[in-house]
Scaffold this motif. Sequence first.
Motif, mmCIF file in Angstrom:
data_model
loop_
_atom_site.group_PDB
_atom_site.id
_atom_site.type_symbol
_atom_site.label_atom_id
_atom_site.label_comp_id
_atom_site.label_asym_id
_atom_site.label_seq_id
_atom_site.Cartn_x
_atom_site.Cartn_y
_atom_site.Cartn_z
ATOM 1 N N ARG A 1 0.858 -1.186 0.000
ATOM 2 C CA ARG A 1 0.000 0.000 0.000
ATOM 3 C C ARG A 1 0.886 1.225 0.000
ATOM 4 N NH1 ARG A 1 -3.232 1.233 5.389
ATOM 5 N NH2 ARG A 1 -2.787 3.363 4.771
ATOM 6 N N THR A 2 0.300 2.333 -0.367
ATOM 7 C CA THR A 2 1.055 3.575 -0.350
ATOM 8 C C THR A 2 1.252 4.058 1.084
ATOM 9 O OG1 THR A 2 1.086 5.883 -1.072
ATOM 10 C CG2 THR A 2 -1.076 4.913 -0.621
ATOM 11 N N ILE A 3 2.398 4.673 1.347
ATOM 12 C CA ILE A 3 2.643 5.245 2.663
ATOM 13 C C ILE A 3 2.437 6.751 2.642
ATOM 14 C CG2 ILE A 3 4.242 3.432 3.369
ATOM 15 C CD1 ILE A 3 6.543 5.431 2.763
ATOM 16 N N SER A 4 1.928 7.277 1.540
ATOM 17 C CA SER A 4 1.797 8.723 1.398
ATOM 18 C C SER A 4 0.815 9.329 2.392
ATOM 19 C CB SER A 4 1.366 9.066 -0.030
ATOM 20 O OG SER A 4 0.099 8.507 -0.312
ATOM 21 N N ARG A 5 -0.032 8.505 2.967
ATOM 22 C CA ARG A 5 -0.983 9.005 3.966
ATOM 23 C C ARG A 5 -0.585 8.608 5.384
ATOM 24 N NH1 ARG A 5 -4.413 6.998 -0.166
ATOM 25 N NH2 ARG A 5 -5.511 8.642 -1.293
ATOM 26 N N THR B 1 2.490 4.516 10.650
ATOM 27 C CA THR B 1 1.230 4.699 11.367
ATOM 28 C C THR B 1 0.076 4.376 10.430
ATOM 29 O OG1 THR B 1 0.973 7.006 10.717
ATOM 30 C CG2 THR B 1 2.252 6.561 12.696
ATOM 31 N N LEU B 2 -0.968 3.809 10.997
ATOM 32 C CA LEU B 2 -2.174 3.549 10.228
ATOM 33 C C LEU B 2 -3.367 4.303 10.807
ATOM 34 C CD1 LEU B 2 -1.781 -0.309 9.660
ATOM 35 C CD2 LEU B 2 -1.120 1.573 8.133
ATOM 36 N N SER C 1 5.264 5.190 20.495
ATOM 37 C CA SER C 1 5.321 3.844 19.924
ATOM 38 C C SER C 1 3.932 3.340 19.561
ATOM 39 C CB SER C 1 5.966 2.883 20.919
ATOM 40 O OG SER C 1 7.321 3.208 21.136
ATOM 41 N N ASP C 2 2.951 3.687 20.388
ATOM 42 C CA ASP C 2 1.584 3.226 20.144
ATOM 43 C C ASP C 2 0.978 3.815 18.881
ATOM 44 O OD1 ASP C 2 0.541 3.087 23.653
ATOM 45 O OD2 ASP C 2 1.745 1.745 22.400
ATOM 46 N N ASP C 3 1.591 4.878 18.348
ATOM 47 C CA ASP C 3 1.092 5.488 17.116
ATOM 48 C C ASP C 3 1.352 4.602 15.907
ATOM 49 O OD1 ASP C 3 2.088 8.835 18.143
ATOM 50 O OD2 ASP C 3 0.246 7.711 18.521
#
Length: 129
Positions: free
Chosen positions: A26-30, A98-99, A113-115
């Motif tokens: 998937r893209t990491i741009s977001r 991060t998601l 870290s939780d992020d």
Amino acid sequence: VQLQASGGGSVQAGGSLRLSCAASGRTISRSGMGWFRQAPGKERDLVSSISRSGSNTYYVDSVKGRFTISRDNDKNTVCLEMNNLKPEDTANYYCAATLLTYFRLNDVSPRRSDDFASWGQGTLVTVSS
């Protein structure tokens, strides 16, 4: 998202290394992105992070002025340029993503870290004195 870190190695104190993290699936741009490190017998700690656009960055005090994080959303990669390396920088380095919706909607660099939800395999950095 799958993350693969590379670029680690063995250097003498004062040397430089450039770590790369390639993302796939998937893209990491977001996504905000980060680099963590874990030394033997110690916890994994955040070293640096970058917002989804690259406009905002964070560095732990011990690496400020020596490390630079950057990203190329077109290439789906994040890099960590490490200069003036010290023996205390010796560790396994991991990239993470991060998601959370918060970091997709807000162009801020994650700090906890939780992020982070997606982790790659580490790349070993060894700095000798």
